[in-house]
Design a protein around this motif. Structure first.
Motif, PDB file in Angstrom:
ATOM      1  N   MET A   1     -92.358   4.905  90.518  1.00 47.39           N
ATOM      2  CA  MET A   1     -92.489   3.617  90.969  1.00 47.39           C
ATOM      3  C   MET A   1     -92.874   3.817  92.524  1.00 47.39           C
ATOM      4  O   MET A   1     -92.481   4.578  93.502  1.00 47.39           O
ATOM      5  N   SER A   2     -94.036   2.986  92.605  1.00 48.75           N
ATOM      6  CA  SER A   2     -94.580   3.069  94.066  1.00 48.75           C
ATOM      7  C   SER A   2     -93.941   2.363  94.955  1.00 48.75           C
ATOM      8  O   SER A   2     -92.808   1.593  94.692  1.00 48.75           O
ATOM      9  N   GLU A   3     -94.027   2.339  96.321  1.00 49.20           N
ATOM     10  CA  GLU A   3     -93.310   1.795  97.411  1.00 49.20           C
ATOM     11  C   GLU A   3     -93.315   0.450  97.466  1.00 49.20           C
ATOM     12  O   GLU A   3     -92.414  -0.218  97.548  1.00 49.20           O
ATOM     13  N   GLU A   4     -94.697  -0.083  96.911  1.00 48.24           N
ATOM     14  CA  GLU A   4     -94.883  -1.491  97.032  1.00 48.24           C
ATOM     15  C   GLU A   4     -93.915  -2.205  95.699  1.00 48.24           C
ATOM     16  O   GLU A   4     -93.253  -3.487  95.916  1.00 48.24           O
ATOM     17  N   ARG A   5     -93.917  -1.624  94.723  1.00 47.68           N
ATOM     18  CA  ARG A   5     -93.287  -2.178  93.707  1.00 47.68           C
ATOM     19  C   ARG A   5     -91.654  -1.957  94.084  1.00 47.68           C
ATOM     20  O   ARG A   5     -90.853  -2.827  93.750  1.00 47.68           O
ATOM     21  N   PHE A   6     -90.923  -1.096  94.593  1.00 47.95           N
ATOM     22  CA  PHE A   6     -89.759  -0.888  95.004  1.00 47.95           C
ATOM     23  C   PHE A   6     -89.209  -2.092  95.934  1.00 47.95           C
ATOM     24  O   PHE A   6     -88.470  -2.575  95.805  1.00 47.95           O
ATOM     25  N   GLN A   7     -90.337  -2.264  96.982  1.00 50.49           N
ATOM     26  CA  GLN A   7     -89.959  -3.315  97.854  1.00 50.49           C
ATOM     27  C   GLN A   7     -90.141  -4.866  97.105  1.00 50.49           C
ATOM     28  O   GLN A   7     -89.251  -5.600  97.498  1.00 50.49           O
ATOM     29  N   LEU A   8     -91.131  -5.041  96.153  1.00 45.10           N
ATOM     30  CA  LEU A   8     -90.544  -6.286  95.457  1.00 45.10           C
ATOM     31  C   LEU A   8     -89.565  -6.276  94.667  1.00 45.10           C
ATOM     32  O   LEU A   8     -88.860  -7.212  94.511  1.00 45.10           O
ATOM     33  N   TRP A   9     -88.956  -5.216  94.101  1.00 42.07           N
ATOM     34  CA  TRP A   9     -87.655  -5.129  93.463  1.00 42.07           C
ATOM     35  C   TRP A   9     -86.528  -5.614  94.479  1.00 42.07           C
ATOM     36  O   TRP A   9     -85.507  -6.236  93.980  1.00 42.07           O
ATOM     37  N   VAL A  10     -86.735  -4.948  95.542  1.00 44.75           N
ATOM     38  CA  VAL A  10     -85.497  -5.314  96.407  1.00 44.75           C
ATOM     39  C   VAL A  10     -85.468  -6.729  97.007  1.00 44.75           C
ATOM     40  O   VAL A  10     -84.440  -7.376  96.820  1.00 44.75           O
ATOM     41  N   ALA A  11     -86.755  -7.418  96.949  1.00 42.51           N
ATOM     42  CA  ALA A  11     -86.912  -8.879  97.225  1.00 42.51           C
ATOM     43  C   ALA A  11     -86.414  -9.452  96.301  1.00 42.51           C
ATOM     44  O   ALA A  11     -85.581 -10.675  96.267  1.00 42.51           O
ATOM     45  N   PHE A  12     -86.696  -9.009  94.889  1.00 41.17           N
ATOM     46  CA  PHE A  12     -86.358  -9.858  93.942  1.00 41.17           C
ATOM     47  C   PHE A  12     -84.787  -9.860  93.550  1.00 41.17           C
ATOM     48  O   PHE A  12     -84.169 -10.765  93.362  1.00 41.17           O
ATOM     49  N   CYS A  13     -84.018  -8.656  93.914  1.00 43.09           N
ATOM     50  CA  CYS A  13     -82.628  -8.674  93.823  1.00 43.09           C
ATOM     51  C   CYS A  13     -82.034  -9.338  94.916  1.00 43.09           C
ATOM     52  O   CYS A  13     -80.943 -10.053  94.585  1.00 43.09           O
ATOM     53  N   PHE A  14     -82.387  -9.626  96.236  1.00 43.12           N
ATOM     54  CA  PHE A  14     -81.960 -10.340  97.047  1.00 43.12           C
ATOM     55  C   PHE A  14     -82.049 -11.736  96.754  1.00 43.12           C
ATOM     56  O   PHE A  14     -81.107 -12.683  96.787  1.00 43.12           O
ATOM     57  N   LEU A  15     -83.277 -12.074  96.179  1.00 51.28           N
ATOM     58  CA  LEU A  15     -83.526 -13.843  95.847  1.00 51.28           C
ATOM     59  C   LEU A  15     -82.609 -14.177  94.590  1.00 51.28           C
ATOM     60  O   LEU A  15     -82.020 -15.021  94.589  1.00 51.28           O
ATOM     61  N   ALA A  16     -82.575 -13.047  93.696  1.00 50.72           N
ATOM     62  CA  ALA A  16     -81.453 -13.335  92.419  1.00 50.72           C
ATOM     63  C   ALA A  16     -80.131 -13.371  92.964  1.00 50.72           C
ATOM     64  O   ALA A  16     -79.525 -14.350  92.362  1.00 50.72           O
ATOM     65  N   CYS A  17     -79.765 -12.721  93.909  1.00 50.11           N
ATOM     66  CA  CYS A  17     -78.098 -12.777  94.388  1.00 50.11           C
ATOM     67  C   CYS A  17     -78.202 -14.271  95.104  1.00 50.11           C
ATOM     68  O   CYS A  17     -77.214 -14.920  94.931  1.00 50.11           O
ATOM     69  N   LEU A  18     -79.190 -14.709  95.840  1.00 48.71           N
ATOM     70  CA  LEU A  18     -78.835 -15.838  96.319  1.00 48.71           C
ATOM     71  C   LEU A  18     -78.954 -17.091  95.586  1.00 48.71           C
ATOM     72  O   LEU A  18     -78.133 -18.040  95.663  1.00 48.71           O
ATOM     73  N   CYS A  19     -79.754 -16.849  94.550  1.00 48.47           N
ATOM     74  CA  CYS A  19     -79.786 -17.998  93.379  1.00 48.47           C
ATOM     75  C   CYS A  19     -78.487 -17.999  92.670  1.00 48.47           C
ATOM     76  O   CYS A  19     -77.964 -19.235  92.401  1.00 48.47           O
ATOM     77  N   ALA A  20     -77.960 -16.776  92.235  1.00 45.49           N
ATOM     78  CA  ALA A  20     -76.634 -16.761  91.709  1.00 45.49           C
ATOM     79  C   ALA A  20     -75.444 -17.329  92.639  1.00 45.49           C
ATOM     80  O   ALA A  20     -74.574 -18.005  91.911  1.00 45.49           O
ATOM     81  N   TYR A  21     -75.487 -16.982  93.897  1.00 44.52           N
ATOM     82  CA  TYR A  21     -74.401 -17.647  94.933  1.00 44.52           C
ATOM     83  C   TYR A  21     -74.590 -19.249  94.844  1.00 44.52           C
ATOM     84  O   TYR A  21     -73.554 -19.840  94.864  1.00 44.52           O
ATOM     85  N   SER A  22     -76.086 -19.712  94.688  1.00 45.03           N
ATOM     86  CA  SER A  22     -75.981 -21.273  94.845  1.00 45.03           C
ATOM     87  C   SER A  22     -75.677 -21.881  93.357  1.00 45.03           C
ATOM     88  O   SER A  22     -74.770 -22.540  93.756  1.00 45.03           O
ATOM     89  N   TRP A  23     -75.792 -21.183  92.273  1.00 45.40           N
ATOM     90  CA  TRP A  23     -75.179 -21.595  91.289  1.00 45.40           C
ATOM     91  C   TRP A  23     -73.658 -21.721  91.004  1.00 45.40           C
ATOM     92  O   TRP A  23     -73.124 -22.325  90.718  1.00 45.40           O
ATOM     93  N   TYR A  24     -73.420 -20.543  91.613  1.00 45.67           N
ATOM     94  CA  TYR A  24     -71.816 -20.136  91.680  1.00 45.67           C
ATOM     95  C   TYR A  24     -71.001 -21.466  92.459  1.00 45.67           C
ATOM     96  O   TYR A  24     -70.166 -21.997  91.710  1.00 45.67           O
ATOM     97  N   TRP A  25     -71.510 -21.893  93.583  1.00 44.18           N
ATOM     98  CA  TRP A  25     -70.977 -22.671  94.275  1.00 44.18           C
ATOM     99  C   TRP A  25     -71.162 -24.143  93.905  1.00 44.18           C
ATOM    100  O   TRP A  25     -70.418 -25.071  93.926  1.00 44.18           O
ATOM    101  N   CYS A  26     -72.389 -24.268  93.241  1.00 43.69           N
ATOM    102  CA  CYS A  26     -72.500 -25.566  92.853  1.00 43.69           C
ATOM    103  C   CYS A  26     -71.645 -25.944  91.469  1.00 43.69           C
ATOM    104  O   CYS A  26     -70.942 -27.101  91.571  1.00 43.69           O
ATOM    105  N   ILE A  27     -71.580 -24.981  90.731  1.00 44.36           N
ATOM    106  CA  ILE A  27     -70.513 -25.076  89.490  1.00 44.36           C
ATOM    107  C   ILE A  27     -69.259 -25.307  89.879  1.00 44.36           C
ATOM    108  O   ILE A  27     -68.339 -26.105  89.225  1.00 44.36           O
ATOM    109  N   ARG A  28     -68.847 -24.261  90.801  1.00 46.52           N
ATOM    110  CA  ARG A  28     -67.290 -24.533  91.350  1.00 46.52           C
ATOM    111  C   ARG A  28     -66.986 -25.980  91.968  1.00 46.52           C
ATOM    112  O   ARG A  28     -65.903 -26.503  91.655  1.00 46.52           O
ATOM    113  N   SER A  29     -68.060 -26.458  92.812  1.00 44.40           N
ATOM    114  CA  SER A  29     -68.004 -27.772  93.172  1.00 44.40           C
ATOM    115  C   SER A  29     -67.619 -28.776  92.538  1.00 44.40           C
ATOM    116  O   SER A  29     -66.868 -29.761  92.653  1.00 44.40           O
TER     117      SER A  29
END
Length: 85
Positions: A1-29
């Protein structure tokens, strides 16, 4: 895996966590306010600040939470479509 692809996956994981956090609090609310008869005198969930001011519970429920869910979900969709190319 190239370094560029690794950086994209790190960004994707961060964004996915942020999305899951938003959905979690919206549903709990939704569950919390539905059980309490949509009594917005009680604040629930994370504190949301806009322009340095705390957002009231009703505005957080009807505007801030759905906006956060929509933005993070669309970003995930566009990120995945761009990552697959």
């Amino acid at each position: 895996m190239s370094e560029e692809r690794f950086q994209l996956w790190v960004a994707f994981c961060f964004l996915a966590c942020l999305c899951a956090y938003s959905w979690y609090w919206c549903i709990r609310s939704i569950v919390f306010y539905r059980r309490n008869g949509f009594d917005f005198s009680k604040d629930f969930g994370p504190e949301v600040y806009v322009g340095g001011f705390l957002v009231p519970p009703k505005a957080k429920f009807f505007i801030a939470m759905p906006f956060a869910v929509a933005v993070t979900s669309f970003l995930i969709i566009f990120f995945v479509l761009g990552l697959g190319a």
